[in-house]
Write an enzyme that holds these catalytic residues in place. Structure first.
Site, PDB file in Angstrom:
ATOM      1  CB  THR A   1      -5.097   3.237 -21.922  1.00  0.00           C
ATOM      2  OG1 THR A   1      -5.041   3.273 -23.349  1.00  0.00           O
ATOM      3  CG2 THR A   1      -6.495   3.579 -21.464  1.00  0.00           C
TER       4      THR A   1
ATOM      5  CG  ASP B   1      -8.549   9.890 -24.327  1.00  0.00           C
ATOM      6  OD1 ASP B   1      -7.585   9.106 -24.447  1.00  0.00           O
ATOM      7  OD2 ASP B   1      -9.669   9.532 -23.905  1.00  0.00           O
TER       8      ASP B   1
ATOM      9  CD  GLU C   1      -4.539   5.156   0.563  1.00  0.00           C
ATOM     10  OE1 GLU C   1      -4.153   4.554   1.580  1.00  0.00           O
ATOM     11  OE2 GLU C   1      -5.718   5.492   0.364  1.00  0.00           O
TER      12      GLU C   1
ATOM     13  CE1 TYR D   1      -4.286   0.727  -0.379  1.00  0.00           C
ATOM     14  CE2 TYR D   1      -4.449  -1.354   0.807  1.00  0.00           C
ATOM     15  CZ  TYR D   1      -5.013  -0.375   0.008  1.00  0.00           C
ATOM     16  OH  TYR D   1      -6.310  -0.504  -0.403  1.00  0.00           O
TER      17      TYR D   1
ATOM     18  CE  LYS E   1      -7.716   1.552 -25.548  1.00  0.00           C
ATOM     19  NZ  LYS E   1      -7.829   2.450 -24.392  1.00  0.00           N
TER      20      LYS E   1
ATOM     21  NE  ARG F   1      -7.515  -3.813 -19.289  1.00  0.00           N
ATOM     22  CZ  ARG F   1      -7.944  -3.925 -20.552  1.00  0.00           C
ATOM     23  NH1 ARG F   1      -7.552  -4.930 -21.295  1.00  0.00           N
ATOM     24  NH2 ARG F   1      -8.767  -3.045 -21.061  1.00  0.00           N
TER      25      ARG F   1
END
Ligand code: DSN
Length: 410
Positions: free
Chosen positions: A225, A199, A55, A53, A228, A234
């Protein structure tokens, strides 16, 4: 791949994954938004970093034990900056739509006016479609492609922008096959005092591979992203001018997300490292050559291609003059082992669930090493399948190609 522990512990999940691996090996992947990652990217994704973790951001975490996670995240940021000439990068965004949500959250207030490309003209749900959060929270007005040419009509964009005075202009797409006039978008946005948001989810790899124009030095903020054409895990990232860095970081965390997915950040760093290599330029070049060959071959066989061709990795085939719709074409092609996605065409009279076109893309096949010769053969197989030629024979021919061009994993 080796799944020996999974096989021992959980037969059901193991069998499903193994069958999917076989499907990917034995079928041809023409979904424009898909690709095959390298084994190195896969190993980073499957690493112990998933246990952590963290954050916060490097040097400013809310949990202990993050020194090495900081190193990994800083590496991903450094490589992304180099790939895209970015002033600031946030690599924590979890996927495309959440990245876009964070961008809107960073720059806009609910109800603000935004200008974006309409979905059936090649845009994306998160660019203002009424069923999506973007269309519900913000006052989107939409621009379109020219009905004659299939290209974005920049004079129309300017006209709408002058009339509507949006706070932000979104440029980017999920089914548009032409180069984007980034400078022109920026001029229009400057004239009306709007933020510029690109984008580049679909073309990031082609931009990183120096085959398409890069909006990052021009625009205020850019999302992409990473899975692709960029051929990473991903996920997503947001790039922006330094002056917007704090508001973008705050929008991602604590604004939208909790702990980043550190194993994915590591895999992003690996993929960015791969994209910085010289052979990635060759890859990006071949992706486009393959898409152009596919478009050319289909036109020769009597198919209409939206905008008459392609400058990037994708081709939208307009089937409205054929005896088959996009949904049935997708289903039929799946039967012979060719995966494509149904797609709307500009001003489609049919609904998105059963639209008038299909979208084809070459990133995945190019990662398998296919070139124009195989693409020519593929166009032939697609045409035969859509004309109800013998399915078993076509399926066998698809298998033969797959046997020769392996997935890039071991
Ligand atoms: N699903 C992606 C695509 O196929 O373009 C966009 O979200």
């Amino acid at each position: 791949m080796d799944y020996k522990n999974l096989e021992k512990q959980d037969k059901e999940v193991f069998v499903a994954i193994q069958k999917e691996e076989e499907r990917q090996k034995n079928e041809l992947e023409l979904i424009a938004s898909e690709n095959y990652v390298s084994s190195a990217v896969m190993e980073a994704m499957a690493s112990v970093l998933t246990n952590k973790y963290s954050e916060g951001y490097p040097g400013k975490r809310y949990y202990g034990g993050n020194a090495l996670i900081d190193d990994v995240e800083e590496l991903a940021i450094k490589r992304a900056k180099k790939l895209f000439q970015a002033e600031h990068v946030n690599v924590q965004a979890l996927s495309g739509s959440p990245a876009n949500a964070a961008v809107y959250f960073a720059f806009l207030r609910p109800g603000d006016k935004v200008l974006g490309l309409k979905l059936d003209h090649g845009g994306h749900l998160s660019h203002g479609h009424p069923v999506n959060f973007s269309g519900m929270l913000y006052d989107f007005v939409q621009y379109e492609v020219d009905p004659e040419t299939g290209f974005i009509d920049m004079d129309k964009v300017a006209e709408i922008a002058r009339k509507e005075k949006p706070k932000m202009i979104v440029a980017g797409f999920s089914a548009y096959s032409r180069e984007i006039e980034w400078e022109r978008f920026k001029e229009i946005a400057d004239e009306v005092g709007a933020y510029t948001f690109a984008d580049i989810a679909h073309t990031a790899g082609l931009i990183a591979g120096k085959q398409m124009k890069n909006p990052v030095p021009i625009f205020d903020v850019v999302s992409t992203t990473t899975h692709k054409t960029l051929r990473g895990p991903r996920g997503a990232m947001i790039m922006c001018k330094e002056k917007f860095s704090k508001q973008v970081d705050r929008a991602v965390f604590p604004g939208m997300q909790g702990g980043p997915h550190d194993h994915i950040t590591a895999a992003k760093a690996v993929a960015f490292g791969e994209a910085l290599q010289d052979d990635f330029v060759e890859y990006a070049k071949q992706v486009i050559l393959n898409a152009q060959e596919l478009s050319k071959c289909l036109i020769e066989k009597g198919y209409q291609i939206v905008s008459g061709g392609t400058d990037n990795h994708l081709v939208v085939v307009d089937l409205s003059d054929k005896n088959i719709g996009g949904k049935d074409a997708e289903v039929l092609l799946e039967k012979v082992g060719i995966s494509v996605s149904r797609s709307t065409i500009p001003n489609d009279l049919k609904p998105p669930m059963n639209p008038s076109g299909i979208r084809l893309g070459t990133p995945a096949l190019t990662s398998r090493g296919m070139k124009e010769k195989e693409i020519k053969k593929l166009a032939d197989l697609i045409d035969r399948a859509l004309n109800n030629d013998n399915i078993d024979i076509i399926k066998k021919e698809v298998r033969e190609i797959c046997k020769e061009f392996l997935l890039p994993i071991n």
